[in-house]
Design an enzyme around this catalytic site. Structure first.
Site, mmCIF file in Angstrom:
data_model
loop_
_atom_site.group_PDB
_atom_site.id
_atom_site.type_symbol
_atom_site.label_atom_id
_atom_site.label_comp_id
_atom_site.label_asym_id
_atom_site.label_seq_id
_atom_site.Cartn_x
_atom_site.Cartn_y
_atom_site.Cartn_z
ATOM 1 N N GLY A 145 0.880 -1.164 0.000
ATOM 2 C CA GLY A 145 0.000 0.000 0.000
ATOM 3 C C GLY A 145 0.912 1.208 0.000
ATOM 4 N N GLY A 166 0.417 4.426 -1.292
ATOM 5 C CA GLY A 166 -0.204 5.709 -1.612
ATOM 6 C C GLY A 166 0.603 6.781 -0.899
ATOM 7 N N MET A 203 0.904 7.775 2.481
ATOM 8 C CA MET A 203 1.687 7.462 3.684
ATOM 9 C C MET A 203 2.681 6.327 3.444
ATOM 10 S SD MET A 203 2.277 8.593 6.597
ATOM 11 C CE MET A 203 0.920 9.636 7.075
ATOM 12 N N ASN A 255 -4.682 4.157 10.093
ATOM 13 C CA ASN A 255 -5.798 4.627 10.905
ATOM 14 C C ASN A 255 -6.880 3.552 10.952
ATOM 15 O OD1 ASN A 255 -4.688 7.150 11.419
ATOM 16 N ND2 ASN A 255 -5.677 8.117 9.654
ATOM 17 N N LYS A 299 -5.409 7.263 19.009
ATOM 18 C CA LYS A 299 -5.348 7.830 17.649
ATOM 19 C C LYS A 299 -6.757 7.885 17.046
ATOM 20 C CE LYS A 299 -3.803 9.488 13.778
ATOM 21 N NZ LYS A 299 -3.045 8.947 12.691
ATOM 22 N N ASN A 314 -8.779 10.829 14.826
ATOM 23 C CA ASN A 314 -9.461 10.627 13.539
ATOM 24 C C ASN A 314 -10.979 10.766 13.671
ATOM 25 O OD1 ASN A 314 -7.012 8.117 13.109
ATOM 26 N ND2 ASN A 314 -7.018 10.054 12.045
HETATM 27 N N1 LIG Z 1 -2.498 10.681 4.446
HETATM 28 C C1 LIG Z 1 -2.296 10.989 5.747
HETATM 29 O O1 LIG Z 1 -1.943 12.133 6.100
HETATM 30 C C2 LIG Z 1 -2.454 9.916 6.789
HETATM 31 C C3 LIG Z 1 -2.912 8.642 6.460
HETATM 32 N N2 LIG Z 1 -2.996 7.692 7.448
HETATM 33 C C4 LIG Z 1 -3.515 6.361 7.140
HETATM 34 O O2 LIG Z 1 -2.637 5.662 6.275
HETATM 35 C C5 LIG Z 1 -3.380 4.685 5.517
HETATM 36 C C6 LIG Z 1 -3.092 4.898 4.028
HETATM 37 O O3 LIG Z 1 -3.668 6.143 3.654
HETATM 38 P P1 LIG Z 1 -3.092 7.137 2.560
HETATM 39 O O4 LIG Z 1 -1.663 6.917 2.372
HETATM 40 O O5 LIG Z 1 -3.564 8.497 2.935
HETATM 41 O O6 LIG Z 1 -3.859 6.616 1.259
HETATM 42 P P2 LIG Z 1 -3.994 7.267 -0.194
HETATM 43 O O7 LIG Z 1 -5.042 8.333 -0.179
HETATM 44 O O8 LIG Z 1 -2.692 7.737 -0.682
HETATM 45 O O9 LIG Z 1 -4.570 6.117 -1.126
HETATM 46 C C7 LIG Z 1 -4.649 4.774 -0.902
HETATM 47 C C8 LIG Z 1 -5.439 4.108 -2.046
HETATM 48 O O10 LIG Z 1 -6.633 4.820 -2.393
HETATM 49 C C9 LIG Z 1 -6.870 4.750 -3.780
HETATM 50 N N3 LIG Z 1 -6.755 6.125 -4.315
HETATM 51 C C10 LIG Z 1 -6.339 7.190 -3.679
HETATM 52 N N4 LIG Z 1 -6.396 8.298 -4.406
HETATM 53 C C11 LIG Z 1 -6.883 7.940 -5.543
HETATM 54 C C12 LIG Z 1 -7.199 8.653 -6.726
HETATM 55 N N5 LIG Z 1 -6.987 9.972 -6.840
HETATM 56 N N6 LIG Z 1 -7.700 7.955 -7.747
HETATM 57 C C13 LIG Z 1 -7.883 6.638 -7.635
HETATM 58 N N7 LIG Z 1 -7.596 5.924 -6.533
HETATM 59 C C14 LIG Z 1 -7.110 6.552 -5.500
HETATM 60 C C15 LIG Z 1 -5.864 3.799 -4.295
HETATM 61 O O11 LIG Z 1 -6.343 2.468 -4.105
HETATM 62 P P3 LIG Z 1 -7.386 1.646 -5.032
HETATM 63 O O12 LIG Z 1 -7.317 2.219 -6.416
HETATM 64 O O13 LIG Z 1 -6.950 0.224 -4.946
HETATM 65 O O14 LIG Z 1 -8.730 1.868 -4.410
HETATM 66 C C16 LIG Z 1 -4.701 4.004 -3.350
HETATM 67 O O15 LIG Z 1 -3.782 2.939 -3.388
HETATM 68 C C17 LIG Z 1 -4.857 4.902 5.885
HETATM 69 O O16 LIG Z 1 -5.240 4.027 6.913
HETATM 70 C C18 LIG Z 1 -4.854 6.356 6.397
HETATM 71 O O17 LIG Z 1 -5.930 6.621 7.247
HETATM 72 C C19 LIG Z 1 -2.581 7.938 8.734
HETATM 73 C C20 LIG Z 1 -2.107 9.165 9.086
HETATM 74 C C21 LIG Z 1 -2.084 10.264 8.179
HETATM 75 C C1 LIG Z 2 -2.624 13.495 10.232
HETATM 76 C C2 LIG Z 2 -3.868 13.059 10.956
HETATM 77 C C3 LIG Z 2 -3.524 12.851 12.402
HETATM 78 C C4 LIG Z 2 -4.901 14.147 10.888
HETATM 79 O O1 LIG Z 2 -6.082 13.829 11.529
HETATM 80 C C5 LIG Z 2 -4.399 11.802 10.321
HETATM 81 O O2 LIG Z 2 -4.358 10.747 10.903
HETATM 82 C C6 LIG Z 2 -4.998 11.809 8.957
HETATM 83 O O3 LIG Z 2 -4.875 12.786 8.196
HETATM 84 O O4 LIG Z 2 -5.607 10.789 8.644
#
Ligand SMILES: NC(=O)C1=CN([C@@H]2O[C@H](COP(=O)(O)OP(=O)(O)OC[C@H]3O[C@@H](n4cnc5c(N)ncnc54)[C@H](OP(=O)(O)O)[C@@H]3O)[C@@H](O)[C@H]2O)C=CC1
Ligand SMILES: CC(C)(CO)C(=O)C(=O)O
Length: 312
Positions: free
Chosen positions: A7, A9, A11, A105, A189, A193
């Site tokens: 994964g 994306g 993060m 999260n 946490k 959220n």
């Molecule tokens: N971003 C942050 O600031 C934070 C994130 N987290 C947690 O980390 C974990 C990963 O989140 P995060 O990195 O934000 O995930 P992303 O938003 O970067 O995306 C993860 C997945 O969502 C789909 N996706 C996202 N954007 C698009 C788009 N524009 N078009 C098409 N598909 C898309 C894709 O999967 P698919 O196509 O297979 O559906 C992708 O692999 C989660 O549990 C999140 O809550 C925790 C703290 C902070």
């Molecule tokens: C960075 C933070 C703590 C903000 O609520 C988070 O977990 C998110 O964006 O999903």
């Protein structure tokens, strides 16, 4: 350390980049075809604290990971609803000593991991770093942050391996800390959220803007109390005042951030992780005979907004 980030994306990219830059052997895996193609072409590309960086790592689509690879740890960073499928797809690369680490999260992910892996190889925690996809081939990484983790089952060798994981993440600049109780940390946490992600998504604002509104404190306290009540039934004795302070500290530390849930729904018209946050409290509250009116309403409101936005 040999690390697979499953994964990659926003993060997942932060963790993969920092671990690779610190000299670890990093491989990335994702299920989003456009993202995988971009990674194969241009590597992990990000604006990291104002500097454009691009780092090459081996990249595999989720369904094409060679079974003969070996990793010390698989770090899961999918969205909550994608976790189970990713765990199943990564299972063939798990050897007898491969660890699973989940810093995503959402509450209850250890149960998903434990369905497929022995409990002593499941490591859990969370991160306060921020990250944002700007395009399928680029991520924005700004702000200060931290992460924390621990093995879910106490004992050896997992206590020692948790300390090794913390050392590796910390040496990569990810400000890692070893926890006493990972489920306490996940609930704490969850309070961040369940308030900031959910309310900033509904009101379409960043953390600082929400924090300045006159009813913010009242809403935060109300939601945190519901998380604490459900946590109590699950053996987690949350310190409500400390958890509220932890939430409200975010207005100052990462105030300009739009939470990942906002990014999902408002920016990308994607379904959110609400069922694993306020939805977890609402569902489990019912199970324990507890009233959780705020989490019930917030979960319903988020789903309604998803419907109105035709979120995919
Ligand atoms: N971003 C942050 O600031 C934070 C994130 N987290 C947690 O980390 C974990 C990963 O989140 P995060 O990195 O934000 O995930 P992303 O938003 O970067 O995306 C993860 C997945 O969502 C789909 N996706 C996202 N954007 C698009 C788009 N524009 N078009 C098409 N598909 C898309 C894709 O999967 P698919 O196509 O297979 O559906 C992708 O692999 C989660 O549990 C999140 O809550 C925790 C703290 C902070
Ligand atoms: C960075 C933070 C703590 C903000 O609520 C988070 O977990 C998110 O964006 O999903």
């Amino acid at each position: 350390m040999k690390v697979a980030v499953a994964g990659v994306g926003a993060m997942g990219t932060r963790f993969a980049l920092k671990l690779k830059q610190a000299g670890n052997d990093v491989t990335v895996v994702d299920g989003w075809d456009e993202r995988v193609a971009a990674l194969k072409q241009g590597g992990l590309r990000a604006n990291l604290d104002g500097e454009e960086v691009a780092v090459d790592v081996p990249v595999y689509g989720q369904k094409e990971v060679p079974h003969d690879l070996h990793f010390d740890v698989v770090l899961f960073f999918t969205k909550s609803m994608q976790l189970e499928q990713m765990v199943k797809d990564m299972l063939p690369v798990f050897d007898d000593d491969t660890l699973a680490l989940c810093l995503m999260n959402g509450i209850g992910h250890e149960k998903t991991l434990e369905k497929y892996l022995p409990k002593n190889r499941v490591f859990l925690g969370n991160t306060m770093w921020t990250a944002q996809m700007t395009r399928p081939d680029h991520v924005l990484l700004e702000d200060d942050g931290s992460c924390e983790l621990r093995n879910v089952e106490p004992g050896e060798p997992q206590d020692r391996r948790a300390a090794e994981l913390v050392k590796t993440l910390d040496e990569a600049g990810l400000k890692a800390r070893l926890l006493d109780d990972p489920r306490y940390s996940v609930f704490r946490k969850g309070c961040v959220n369940g308030t900031l992600n959910t309310l900033c998504t509904l009101f379409e604002c960043n953390l600082e803007e929400f924090g300045k509104t006159s009813r913010a404190h009242e809403m935060v306290v109300g939601v945190v109390k519901e998380f604490a009540a459900v946590g109590e039934k699950e053996g987690i004795h949350l310190d409500v005042d400390e958890a509220v302070k932890h939430v409200e500290d975010c207005y100052r530390v990462i105030g300009a951030h739009y939470p990942s849930m906002y990014q999902d729904l408002v920016k990308n018209k994607r379904r959110t992780e609400i069922d694993y946050i306020n939805g977890y409290v609402a569902r489990h509250g019912k199970k324990y005979g507890l009233a959780t009116p705020l989490c019930d309403l917030l979960t319903a409101e988020l789903h309604t907004k998803e419907e109105l936005q035709n979120a995919q």
